[in-house]
Design an enzyme around this catalytic site. Structure first.
Site, PDB file in Angstrom:
ATOM      1  N   THR A  76     -32.341 -30.937 -26.144  1.00 51.34           N
ATOM      2  CA  THR A  76     -31.121 -30.931 -25.045  1.00 51.34           C
ATOM      3  C   THR A  76     -30.332 -31.993 -24.949  1.00 51.34           C
ATOM      4  O   THR A  76     -29.241 -31.967 -24.479  1.00 51.34           O
ATOM      5  CB  THR A  76     -31.732 -30.690 -23.824  1.00 51.34           C
ATOM      6  OG1 THR A  76     -32.740 -31.875 -23.231  1.00 51.34           O
ATOM      7  CG2 THR A  76     -32.804 -29.496 -23.827  1.00 51.34           C
ATOM      8  N   ASP A 132     -33.479 -45.769 -35.282  1.00 50.16           N
ATOM      9  CA  ASP A 132     -34.242 -45.612 -36.472  1.00 50.16           C
ATOM     10  C   ASP A 132     -33.971 -46.419 -37.433  1.00 50.16           C
ATOM     11  O   ASP A 132     -34.425 -46.959 -38.415  1.00 50.16           O
ATOM     12  CB  ASP A 132     -34.162 -44.265 -36.890  1.00 50.16           C
ATOM     13  CG  ASP A 132     -34.945 -43.113 -36.193  1.00 50.16           C
ATOM     14  OD1 ASP A 132     -35.981 -43.512 -35.518  1.00 50.16           O
ATOM     15  OD2 ASP A 132     -34.772 -41.896 -36.456  1.00 50.16           O
ATOM     16  N   ASP A 164     -28.615 -42.291 -36.539  1.00 50.06           N
ATOM     17  CA  ASP A 164     -29.618 -42.861 -35.272  1.00 50.06           C
ATOM     18  C   ASP A 164     -29.781 -44.502 -35.348  1.00 50.06           C
ATOM     19  O   ASP A 164     -30.440 -44.944 -36.106  1.00 50.06           O
ATOM     20  CB  ASP A 164     -31.201 -42.163 -35.646  1.00 50.06           C
ATOM     21  CG  ASP A 164     -31.796 -42.228 -34.301  1.00 50.06           C
ATOM     22  OD1 ASP A 164     -31.962 -43.603 -34.018  1.00 50.06           O
ATOM     23  OD2 ASP A 164     -32.213 -41.324 -33.817  1.00 50.06           O
ATOM     24  N   ARG A 191     -33.743 -39.717 -25.434  1.00 46.10           N
ATOM     25  CA  ARG A 191     -33.090 -38.346 -25.376  1.00 46.10           C
ATOM     26  C   ARG A 191     -34.028 -37.362 -26.063  1.00 46.10           C
ATOM     27  O   ARG A 191     -34.529 -37.446 -26.974  1.00 46.10           O
ATOM     28  CB  ARG A 191     -31.852 -38.296 -26.319  1.00 46.10           C
ATOM     29  CG  ARG A 191     -30.635 -39.166 -25.941  1.00 46.10           C
ATOM     30  CD  ARG A 191     -29.403 -38.761 -26.712  1.00 46.10           C
ATOM     31  NE  ARG A 191     -29.530 -38.792 -27.868  1.00 46.10           N
ATOM     32  CZ  ARG A 191     -28.385 -38.047 -28.420  1.00 46.10           C
ATOM     33  NH1 ARG A 191     -27.322 -37.937 -28.081  1.00 46.10           N
ATOM     34  NH2 ARG A 191     -28.554 -37.849 -29.845  1.00 46.10           N
TER      35      ARG A 191
HETATM   36  C1  PRP Z   1     -29.804 -43.409 -28.692  1.00 46.78           C
HETATM   37  C2  PRP Z   1     -28.964 -44.727 -28.278  1.00 46.78           C
HETATM   38  C3  PRP Z   1     -28.668 -44.344 -26.922  1.00 46.78           C
HETATM   39  C4  PRP Z   1     -28.868 -42.724 -26.587  1.00 46.78           C
HETATM   40  C5  PRP Z   1     -27.151 -42.367 -26.739  1.00 46.78           C
HETATM   41  O1  PRP Z   1     -31.043 -43.723 -28.272  1.00 46.78           O
HETATM   42  O2  PRP Z   1     -29.445 -45.762 -28.732  1.00 46.78           O
HETATM   43  O3  PRP Z   1     -29.550 -44.951 -25.868  1.00 46.78           O
HETATM   44  O4  PRP Z   1     -29.315 -42.358 -28.065  1.00 46.78           O
HETATM   45  O5  PRP Z   1     -27.001 -40.998 -26.560  1.00 46.78           O
HETATM   46  P1  PRP Z   1     -26.421 -40.631 -25.128  1.00 46.78           P
HETATM   47  O6  PRP Z   1     -25.106 -41.030 -25.071  1.00 46.78           O
HETATM   48  O7  PRP Z   1     -26.302 -38.868 -25.613  1.00 46.78           O
HETATM   49  O8  PRP Z   1     -27.552 -40.404 -24.398  1.00 46.78           O
HETATM   50  P2  PRP Z   1     -32.526 -42.642 -28.392  1.00 46.78           P
HETATM   51  O9  PRP Z   1     -32.671 -41.750 -27.075  1.00 46.78           O
HETATM   52  O10 PRP Z   1     -32.312 -42.059 -29.508  1.00 46.78           O
HETATM   53  O11 PRP Z   1     -33.733 -43.700 -28.334  1.00 46.78           O
HETATM   54  P3  PRP Z   1     -34.166 -44.828 -29.184  1.00 46.78           P
HETATM   55  O12 PRP Z   1     -32.918 -45.943 -28.881  1.00 46.78           O
HETATM   56  O13 PRP Z   1     -35.424 -45.133 -28.807  1.00 46.78           O
HETATM   57  O14 PRP Z   1     -33.717 -44.518 -30.694  1.00 46.78           O
HETATM   58  N1  URA Z   2     -27.918 -41.786 -30.760  1.00 47.69           N
HETATM   59  C1  URA Z   2     -27.815 -42.411 -31.785  1.00 47.69           C
HETATM   60  O1  URA Z   2     -28.354 -43.214 -32.275  1.00 47.69           O
HETATM   61  N2  URA Z   2     -26.723 -42.071 -32.632  1.00 47.69           N
HETATM   62  C2  URA Z   2     -25.867 -41.195 -32.112  1.00 47.69           C
HETATM   63  O2  URA Z   2     -24.968 -40.830 -32.928  1.00 47.69           O
HETATM   64  C3  URA Z   2     -26.057 -40.541 -30.982  1.00 47.69           C
HETATM   65  C4  URA Z   2     -27.079 -40.752 -30.064  1.00 47.69           C
END
Ligand code: PRP
Ligand code: URA
Length: 210
Positions: A108, A204, A201, A104
């Site tokens: 945005t 993380d 997150d 993400r």
């Molecule tokens: C997080 C999570 C989802 C997404 C959800 O991933 O694991 O994939 O955000 O958010 P959304 O419903 O608003 O799209 P992130 O993009 O942070 O990547 P990561 O898994 O690499 O930490």
């Molecule tokens: N992605 C995450 O990892 N946590 C949230 O709360 C939303 C998006």
């Protein structure tokens, strides 16, 4: 409209409370995430097709049920979805694993696809898309778009997550009304793109990157 199933089972809720706590460390977060995924896999696999088989128990002949051999795939959305794969495979060990890379935009919250690698016969498989978080729904929607573009059958796709926001559930149901959602919890709302109360997150916390 895709069904939303919230698994408010005591074991699941207890484990979710452990990982929601900000003091839960990486190792425990990883272990418990997989434990929850295992319990969610039990529900996600509820409607797998069965067939009759003739067997002989020590008492005599009988007809019994077995899985009809539907091919399965677990598809984590990278990165955080990886944290649910082992737990899912504990219950469905013959499943193939595809990967969809998505991140993400921090400003945005728009998702960006960076990697897709799926089993070549994805059009024949029952697919469990896994990601701990369904926040705005953008990542799940784009991942399922990618699957459908590559031949996955809509009725064969289920989305399995730990924590869902109402906004994400609505967006996913609107975009993919043919896909059922299985969640461990439906939380209150989104706050600046993050689920409240949520667990922060997930990527993380799983990988210790912050
Ligand atoms: C997080 C999570 C989802 C997404 C959800 O991933 O694991 O994939 O955000 O958010 P959304 O419903 O608003 O799209 P992130 O993009 O942070 O990547 P990561 O898994 O690499 O930490
Ligand atoms: N992605 C995450 O990892 N946590 C949230 O709360 C939303 C998006």
């Amino acid at each position: 409209m895709g069904k939303l199933e919230v698994m408010n089972h005591p074991l699941i809720q207890h484990k979710l409370t452990i990982i929601r706590d900000k003091n839960c460390g990486t190792r425990e977060f990883r272990e418990v995430t997989n434990e929850i995924a295992r319990l969610l896999a039990f529900e996600a696999s509820r409607n797998l097709p069965m067939e009759d088989v003739e067997i002989e128990t020590p008492m005599g002949k009988t007809t019994a049920k077995q899985l009809a051999g539907k091919k399965l795939a677990v598809v984590p959305i990278l990165r955080a979805g990886i944290g649910m794969v082992d737990g899912m495979l504990d219950l469905i060990p013959a499943a193939k694993v595809g990967h969809i890379g998505m991140f993400r935009d921090e400003g945005t919250f728009e998702p960006h696809e960076y990697f897709v690698k799926l089993p070549s016969d994805i059009d024949q498989r029952q697919i469990f898309v896994v990601d701990p978080m369904l926040a705005t729904g953008g990542s799940a929607i784009m991942a399922i778009d990618a699957l459908k573009r590559r031949g996955a059958l809509p009725e064969n796709i289920k989305f399995v997550c730990l924590v869902a926001a109402p906004e994400g559930v609505k967006a996913l149901q609107d975009a993919h009304p043919d896909v059922d959602i299985i969640a461990a919890a439906l939380d209150d709302h989104l706050e600046n793109g993050y689920i409240f109360p949520g667990l922060g997150d997930a990527g993380d916390r799983l990988f210790g990157t912050k």
